[in-house]
Enzyme design. Structure first.
Site, PDB file in Angstrom:
ATOM      1  N   ASP A   7      -1.057   6.481  31.337  1.00 16.67           N
ATOM      2  CA  ASP A   7      -2.325   7.213  31.186  1.00 16.67           C
ATOM      3  C   ASP A   7      -2.463   8.153  32.387  1.00 16.67           C
ATOM      4  O   ASP A   7      -1.753   7.997  33.391  1.00 16.67           O
ATOM      5  CB  ASP A   7      -3.509   6.235  31.136  1.00 16.67           C
ATOM      6  CG  ASP A   7      -4.850   6.955  30.961  1.00 16.67           C
ATOM      7  OD1 ASP A   7      -4.920   7.912  30.161  1.00 16.67           O
ATOM      8  OD2 ASP A   7      -5.838   6.576  31.626  1.00 16.67           O
ATOM      9  N   CYS A  70      -3.426   7.108  26.114  1.00 17.85           N
ATOM     10  CA  CYS A  70      -4.268   8.245  26.478  1.00 17.85           C
ATOM     11  C   CYS A  70      -4.359   9.155  25.256  1.00 17.85           C
ATOM     12  O   CYS A  70      -3.337   9.656  24.777  1.00 17.85           O
ATOM     13  CB  CYS A  70      -3.607   8.980  27.645  1.00 17.85           C
ATOM     14  SG  CYS A  70      -4.458  10.481  28.145  1.00 17.85           S
ATOM     15  N   THR A  72      -5.788  12.061  25.109  1.00 18.56           N
ATOM     16  CA  THR A  72      -5.571  13.457  25.488  1.00 18.56           C
ATOM     17  C   THR A  72      -4.070  13.754  25.541  1.00 18.56           C
ATOM     18  O   THR A  72      -3.594  14.739  24.963  1.00 18.56           O
ATOM     19  CB  THR A  72      -6.218  13.745  26.861  1.00 18.56           C
ATOM     20  OG1 THR A  72      -7.558  13.245  26.859  1.00 18.56           O
ATOM     21  CG2 THR A  72      -6.232  15.220  27.164  1.00 18.56           C
ATOM     22  N   CYS A 182     -11.403   8.170  24.099  1.00 18.17           N
ATOM     23  CA  CYS A 182     -10.721   8.330  25.390  1.00 18.17           C
ATOM     24  C   CYS A 182     -10.662   6.937  25.985  1.00 18.17           C
ATOM     25  O   CYS A 182     -11.673   6.217  25.994  1.00 18.17           O
ATOM     26  CB  CYS A 182     -11.511   9.263  26.297  1.00 18.17           C
ATOM     27  SG  CYS A 182     -10.969   9.240  28.032  1.00 18.17           S
ATOM     28  N   THR A 183      -9.496   6.548  26.485  1.00 12.36           N
ATOM     29  CA  THR A 183      -9.348   5.157  26.922  1.00 12.36           C
ATOM     30  C   THR A 183     -10.210   4.826  28.141  1.00 12.36           C
ATOM     31  O   THR A 183     -10.591   3.678  28.341  1.00 12.36           O
ATOM     32  CB  THR A 183      -7.866   4.817  27.185  1.00 12.36           C
ATOM     33  OG1 THR A 183      -7.307   5.815  28.058  1.00 12.36           O
ATOM     34  CG2 THR A 183      -7.078   4.794  25.886  1.00 12.36           C
TER      35      THR A 183
HETATM   36  N1  DGL Z   1      -7.741   8.417  29.286  1.00 17.78           N
HETATM   37  C1  DGL Z   1      -7.468   9.664  28.695  1.00 17.78           C
HETATM   38  C2  DGL Z   1      -7.751   9.686  27.199  1.00 17.78           C
HETATM   39  O1  DGL Z   1      -7.631   8.687  26.534  1.00 17.78           O
HETATM   40  C3  DGL Z   1      -7.873  10.962  29.328  1.00 17.78           C
HETATM   41  C4  DGL Z   1      -8.590  11.016  30.597  1.00 17.78           C
HETATM   42  C5  DGL Z   1      -8.445  12.316  31.351  1.00 17.78           C
HETATM   43  O2  DGL Z   1      -9.219  13.246  31.098  1.00 17.78           O
HETATM   44  O3  DGL Z   1      -7.566  12.350  32.179  1.00 17.78           O
HETATM   45  O4  DGL Z   1      -8.048  10.717  26.649  1.00 17.78           O
END
Ligand code: DGL
Length: 264
Positions: A7, A70, A72, A182-183
């Site tokens: 992540d 993640c 994203t 988002c995680t």
């Molecule tokens: N944890 C990530 C997700 O699931 C993104 C967090 C970030 O913006 O870096 O989207």
């Protein structure tokens, strides 16, 4: 070998903790891109390069499979990662499909929280247009939330004020479910549970991702595992202070059974 989780920061630990609970006979390696977190507010091409630099490190460390924990990173680089590595790559996307299915009968709307970058991607548009026949899905970017989470800001009052402000434009009686896309956001499940009206469900994609990991391990013939839940923590820049933070966040998430068990 171990299962790798990646992540931008500490968000993916919410997925790994669920995997550790359900798959205790495997070992784990977690990597965070501490040098470049957050991803969700940066330009796509920059983030794509950061992702590849960081996943190269964890693949070199020796893993059987890579979970991109993640949303994203999955939305912008999962295809490249699958081409680049010979091991299986499991991605994740906002749980819009189950949310829409669960709300088919209620007539209520679905609200998806995710990073600005995830919500801008063609992959997200494609997902929503595939499953949202009745046009009931709304999306809300929460660009500040990853910063709060990375500073281990879990104060109930401060965070409730933040969510109240973000949700002020929405008539919550019209919504039946909130999707945490988002995680990092999964750390706030309990705060949101207390804040949102009781008729609103909360889901994330964590349990679904672990299920896909489980069936992948089965197909690979290593479902039984040969480990004992050992965890190795890594981060870009190899910063010992950040490694301690990952360790602390993992403890927080593992001690809060609710945080890992809510979801589909
Ligand atoms: N944890 C990530 C997700 O699931 C993104 C967090 C970030 O913006 O870096 O989207």
């Amino acid at each position: 070998m171990a299962i790798g989780f990646f992540d931008s920061g500490i968000g993916g630990l919410t997925v790994m903790a669920d995997a550790m609970r359900k798959l205790p006979t495997h070992d784990y390696i977690y990597i965070a891109d501490r040098l470049h977190v957050p991803y969700g507010t940066k330009p796509k091409d920059e983030v794509k390069a950061f992702i590849i630099e960081t996943t190269d490190l964890i693949v070199q460390a020796g893993i059987d499979a890579l979970v991109v924990a993640c949303n994203t990173a999955t939305s912008i680089a999962v295809a490249e990662l699958r081409e680049r590595y010979s091991i299986p790559v499991i991605g994740m996307e906002p749980a819009v499909k189950p949310a829409v299915e669960m709300n088919r009968e209620t007539g209520r709307r679905v609200l998806v929280f995710a990073t600005p970058l995830t919500l801008q991607q063609p992959k997200y548009y494609a997902l929503v247009s595939r499953v949202d026949e009745k046009n009931i899905v709304d999306s809300l970017p929460l660009p500040e939330l990853v910063h709060f989470c990375e500073s281990l800001q879990f104060d109930k009052e401060i965070m409730s004020d933040y969510f109240r402000e973000k949700l002020a434009p929405y008539d919550l009686s019209r919504y039946g479910i909130v999707v945490l896309g988002c995680t990092h956001y999964s750390y706030y499940k309990n705060i949101l549970r207390d804040l949102l009206p009781p008729h609103i469900g909360i889901i994330d994609g964590n349990a679904g991702t672990v299920r896909r990991l489980q069936s992948m391990l089965y197909r690979m013939g290593i479902a039984e595992g040969s480990g004992s839940g050992n965890v190795r923590l890594m981060c870009s820049g190899n910063d010992p202070v950040y490694l301690e933070k990952i360790d602390k966040a993992l403890q927080i998430i593992r001690e809060s059974e609710d945080l890992v068990s809510v979801g589909l």
